[in-house]
Design a protein around this motif. Structure first.
Motif, PDB file in Angstrom:
ATOM      1  N   THR A 115       0.821  -1.213   0.000  1.00 12.16           N
ATOM      2  CA  THR A 115       0.000   0.000   0.000  1.00 12.16           C
ATOM      3  C   THR A 115       0.856   1.263   0.000  1.00 12.16           C
ATOM      4  O   THR A 115       0.335   2.352  -0.246  1.00 12.16           O
ATOM      5  CB  THR A 115      -0.951   0.016   1.208  1.00 12.16           C
ATOM      6  N   ALA A 116       2.139   1.111   0.298  1.00 14.76           N
ATOM      7  CA  ALA A 116       3.101   2.205   0.161  1.00 14.76           C
ATOM      8  C   ALA A 116       4.427   1.613  -0.280  1.00 14.76           C
ATOM      9  O   ALA A 116       4.863   0.583   0.242  1.00 14.76           O
ATOM     10  CB  ALA A 116       3.266   2.970   1.463  1.00 14.76           C
ATOM     11  N   ILE A 117       5.064   2.256  -1.247  1.00 14.31           N
ATOM     12  CA  ILE A 117       6.339   1.768  -1.778  1.00 14.31           C
ATOM     13  C   ILE A 117       7.343   2.905  -1.701  1.00 14.31           C
ATOM     14  O   ILE A 117       7.083   4.015  -2.174  1.00 14.31           O
ATOM     15  CB  ILE A 117       6.184   1.289  -3.237  1.00 14.31           C
ATOM     16  N   PHE A 118       8.474   2.617  -1.102  1.00 13.33           N
ATOM     17  CA  PHE A 118       9.549   3.592  -0.952  1.00 13.33           C
ATOM     18  C   PHE A 118      10.716   3.146  -1.816  1.00 13.33           C
ATOM     19  O   PHE A 118      11.316   2.103  -1.587  1.00 13.33           O
ATOM     20  CB  PHE A 118       9.944   3.686   0.523  1.00 13.33           C
ATOM     21  N   LEU A 119      11.024   3.927  -2.834  1.00 12.47           N
ATOM     22  CA  LEU A 119      12.137   3.642  -3.732  1.00 12.47           C
ATOM     23  C   LEU A 119      13.289   4.572  -3.401  1.00 12.47           C
ATOM     24  O   LEU A 119      13.120   5.795  -3.364  1.00 12.47           O
ATOM     25  CB  LEU A 119      11.725   3.866  -5.195  1.00 12.47           C
ATOM     26  N   ILE A 120      14.468   4.000  -3.173  1.00 13.31           N
ATOM     27  CA  ILE A 120      15.663   4.814  -2.913  1.00 13.31           C
ATOM     28  C   ILE A 120      16.844   4.196  -3.647  1.00 13.31           C
ATOM     29  O   ILE A 120      17.120   3.004  -3.526  1.00 13.31           O
ATOM     30  CB  ILE A 120      15.936   4.951  -1.399  1.00 13.31           C
ATOM     31  N   GLY A 121      17.504   4.995  -4.471  1.00 11.72           N
ATOM     32  CA  GLY A 121      18.665   4.504  -5.211  1.00 11.72           C
ATOM     33  C   GLY A 121      18.317   3.485  -6.272  1.00 11.72           C
ATOM     34  O   GLY A 121      19.128   2.611  -6.565  1.00 11.72           O
ATOM     35  N   THR A 122      17.131   3.575  -6.845  1.00 12.32           N
ATOM     36  CA  THR A 122      16.740   2.683  -7.933  1.00 12.32           C
ATOM     37  C   THR A 122      15.958   3.451  -8.982  1.00 12.32           C
ATOM     38  O   THR A 122      14.915   4.046  -8.671  1.00 12.32           O
ATOM     39  CB  THR A 122      15.905   1.484  -7.442  1.00 12.32           C
ATOM     40  N   ASN A 123      16.441   3.447 -10.200  1.00 12.33           N
ATOM     41  CA  ASN A 123      15.704   4.003 -11.339  1.00 12.33           C
ATOM     42  C   ASN A 123      14.927   2.838 -11.961  1.00 12.33           C
ATOM     43  O   ASN A 123      15.307   2.276 -12.981  1.00 12.33           O
ATOM     44  CB  ASN A 123      16.670   4.630 -12.346  1.00 12.33           C
TER      45      ASN A 123
ATOM     46  N   LYS B  23       0.516   4.388  -2.308  1.00 13.08           N
ATOM     47  CA  LYS B  23       1.330   5.592  -2.149  1.00 13.08           C
ATOM     48  C   LYS B  23       2.752   5.297  -2.608  1.00 13.08           C
ATOM     49  O   LYS B  23       3.262   4.191  -2.416  1.00 13.08           O
ATOM     50  CB  LYS B  23       1.342   6.035  -0.694  1.00 13.08           C
ATOM     51  N   LEU B  24       3.397   6.297  -3.198  1.00 15.83           N
ATOM     52  CA  LEU B  24       4.749   6.118  -3.726  1.00 15.83           C
ATOM     53  C   LEU B  24       5.656   7.230  -3.221  1.00 15.83           C
ATOM     54  O   LEU B  24       5.335   8.413  -3.327  1.00 15.83           O
ATOM     55  CB  LEU B  24       4.727   6.113  -5.257  1.00 15.83           C
ATOM     56  N   ILE B  25       6.795   6.819  -2.668  1.00 14.07           N
ATOM     57  CA  ILE B  25       7.848   7.741  -2.224  1.00 14.07           C
ATOM     58  C   ILE B  25       9.083   7.449  -3.065  1.00 14.07           C
ATOM     59  O   ILE B  25       9.506   6.295  -3.168  1.00 14.07           O
ATOM     60  CB  ILE B  25       8.187   7.525  -0.738  1.00 14.07           C
ATOM     61  N   VAL B  26       9.663   8.454  -3.659  1.00 15.35           N
ATOM     62  CA  VAL B  26      10.868   8.296  -4.468  1.00 15.35           C
ATOM     63  C   VAL B  26      11.959   9.207  -3.918  1.00 15.35           C
ATOM     64  O   VAL B  26      11.746  10.412  -3.749  1.00 15.35           O
ATOM     65  CB  VAL B  26      10.615   8.628  -5.949  1.00 15.35           C
TER      66      VAL B  26
END
Length: 529
Positions: free
Chosen positions: A13-21, A43-46
């Motif tokens: 339900t929420a995805i946190f992307l860090i250091g990934t294109n 929800k998306l956090i980049v």
């Protein structure tokens, strides 16, 4: 990955992307994330120094200064703790050393972190709340997080964040590293790491060594081996005399290319086993022609730990041979007897020495793969790790302080250079740059530079520029863009004629994993006149 790929499409339900294109480097996974956001309202956090494609649909985009990952993650945890958004039950029942971590995080207020990272304090708070309050929060990362001299610290901080919020051991949660190639996971599983035998059984443990000595009938060293970067350094110093390179191209992929070339030239004997005459193979004393993925049988273990069958689709060229046959013949000539008849024979041995693979057989993965650990043939596989407990028992919080990157901008080199991949090319371009349809999209290297930075330097879009660091210079096209801030430039490492790794440094490695800091070095950009 602690969890499965499909959970990013339907359960998170929420995805946190860090250091990934993700959409460029893992397009299928990127598609699933986009679909979850679009159709299910996830929800998306980049968090990324570049405004990547997924940032356009993110609820929060945090454009942080390269190399400040730990500070950003500590800032999010500071908010979660101070606002009471932590999962106290999970922390109490399933973790240890929380207070040690909390003490470090206390000083990383959003305002302090904003000054370090460049991310507004309000965005740090918003991202922390979205992730902590989610029913199922998933973290995905790739080499943008790990390729730093603090790469291990970065990963520990991600794990701290997941444990703090209890986002582990359930569908749609987890800490999910996205592997860079199709069988990186499988190679690590099989012991292609200098510190472990197959299935991550430590070389340093006497019981493990005795187990493999008995299985293989040979005396084994009690000492850990060398990472590739360490091996290159040993060759440069004259301490390593020979190197056997299989399907790798360190002349393009390793940092400080001039250093790598001198190291390889210093070897007494270099063997390269590959499918093309790569830049490294051109320096070899002996070249052994292997086969491509489409020309072999066996298994791949993908990024979600799924072990899958691979079947030969085409006949290899007449003078090339199966990799396992080359290795078997070589070991026999060196005096160690091997007598496998097929890849399946090898896999059956794997099952006897790797507990996590014990229940996986060719018959069971004929149509659909299985996730390890799979300890017996009645076991269904394990799509989700850490249900109920961690492999070590309690999850361990690590207090992690922020450390600056090794090389920071100065008056002579005022910009931060970061490097990475293109959607159209794969690793060192050994295969994709021979594919006309792919090469046509990006036939040459380019440096991405902010419009305002380019204007100040008198640089026009598409013109040739010189990009320099303390290691050397390359000439390439300028690509003007607004996805980077004014102090950061970005280039790709696929192109031998304008090789990014002429510029990167290997002076300081991650002290645990030995990873070079590909993602941050000080650079200068100049108009060619």
């Amino acid at each position: 990955m602690t969890n499965s790929i499909d959970e990013l499409e339907k359960d998170a339900t929420a995805i946190f992307l860090i250091g990934t294109n993700t959409t460029e480097n893992h397009p299928i996974i990127g598609y699933k994330i986009r679909k979850n956001v679009r159709e299910n309202g996830a929800k998306l956090i980049v968090a990324d120094p570049r405004r990547i494609e997924l940032a356009e649909i993110a609820d929060v985009y945090m454009q942080f200064r390269p190399g400040t990952d730990v500070a950003l993650l500590n800032g999010m945890m500071n908010v979660i703790i101070n606002e009471g958004l932590l999962d106290q039950k999970f922390i109490t029942e399933r973790t240890e050393a929380f207070e040690d971590m909390k003490q470090i995080v206390e000083k990383y207020t959003p305002e302090v972190v904003a000054a370090i990272t460049g991310v507004p304090a309000a965005d740090i708070r918003k991202a922390a709340r979205i992730y902590a309050e989610a029913e199922a929060g998933s973290i995905c990362y790739a080499m943008g997080l790990t390729q730093h001299h603090t790469g291990t610290d970065n990963v520990k901080s991600v794990c701290n964040l997941a444990m703090l919020t209890g986002h582990l051991g359930r569908p749609g949660t987890g800490v999910n590293p996205l592997r860079g190639q199709n069988n990186v996971q499988g190679a690590c599983d099989m012991g292609a790491l200098p510190v472990s035998y197959p299935a991550y059984q430590a070389v340093s443990a006497d019981a493990n060594r005795e187990k493999f000595e008995k299985a293989w009938g040979v005396k084994l060293s009690p000492h850990n081996g060398l990472t590739l970067t360490a091996a290159i350094n040993k060759a440069y110093q004259g301490e390593l005399k020979a190197l056997y390179v299989l399907g790798e191209n360190p002349m393009i992929s390793d940092p400080d290319q001039h250093h790598v070339e001198e190291a390889l030239d210093n070897l007494e004997f270099l063997i390269v086993q590959d499918i093309f005459l790569s830049e490294t193979a051109q320096k070899a004393d002996l070249i052994l022609p292997g086969v491509s993925w489409a020309e072999k049988d066996g298994t791949f273990s993908n990024t979600e730990r799924r072990v899958q069958r691979v079947r030969q689709a085409i006949i290899p060229p007449a003078n090339s041979r199966q990799d396992w046959q080359i290795l078997m013949d070589l070991t026999n000539r060196l005096g160690y007897s091997m007598d496998y008849g097929s890849p399946q024979d090898i896999f059956e041995e794997i099952r006897t020495v790797a507990p996590s693979y014990a229940g996986i057989s060719y018959a069971r993965i004929e149509r659909t793969g299985l996730h390890w650990p799979c300890p017996n043939e009645e076991h269904p596989g394990t799509p989700i790790l850490h249900i109920g407990k961690f492999s070590r028992g309690q999850g361990l919080f690590h207090p992690v302080e922020f450390k600056e990157p090794f090389e920071l901008p100065d008056e002579e080199y005022p910009l931060i250079l970061s490097t990475g991949r293109s959607l159209f090319h794969y690793h060192t371009g050994t295969m994709t740059r021979r594919t006309q349809a792919l090469d046509a999209h990006q036939p040459t290297n380019e440096v991405q530079v902010n419009h305002h930075t380019a204007a100040a330097l008198g640089i026009q879009d598409g013109e040739m520029v010189r990009l320099s660091t303390r290691r050397g210079s390359i000439e390439l096209k300028a690509k003007l863009t607004d996805i980077l801030n004014e102090k950061v430039v970005f280039t790709f490492f696929h192109f031998s004629e304008a090789a990014a790794n002429i510029l990167t440094h290997a002076e300081v490695l991650d002290p645990v994993a030995g990873i070079p800091e590909y993602k941050v070095c000080a650079a200068r950009l100049e108009k060619i006149v």
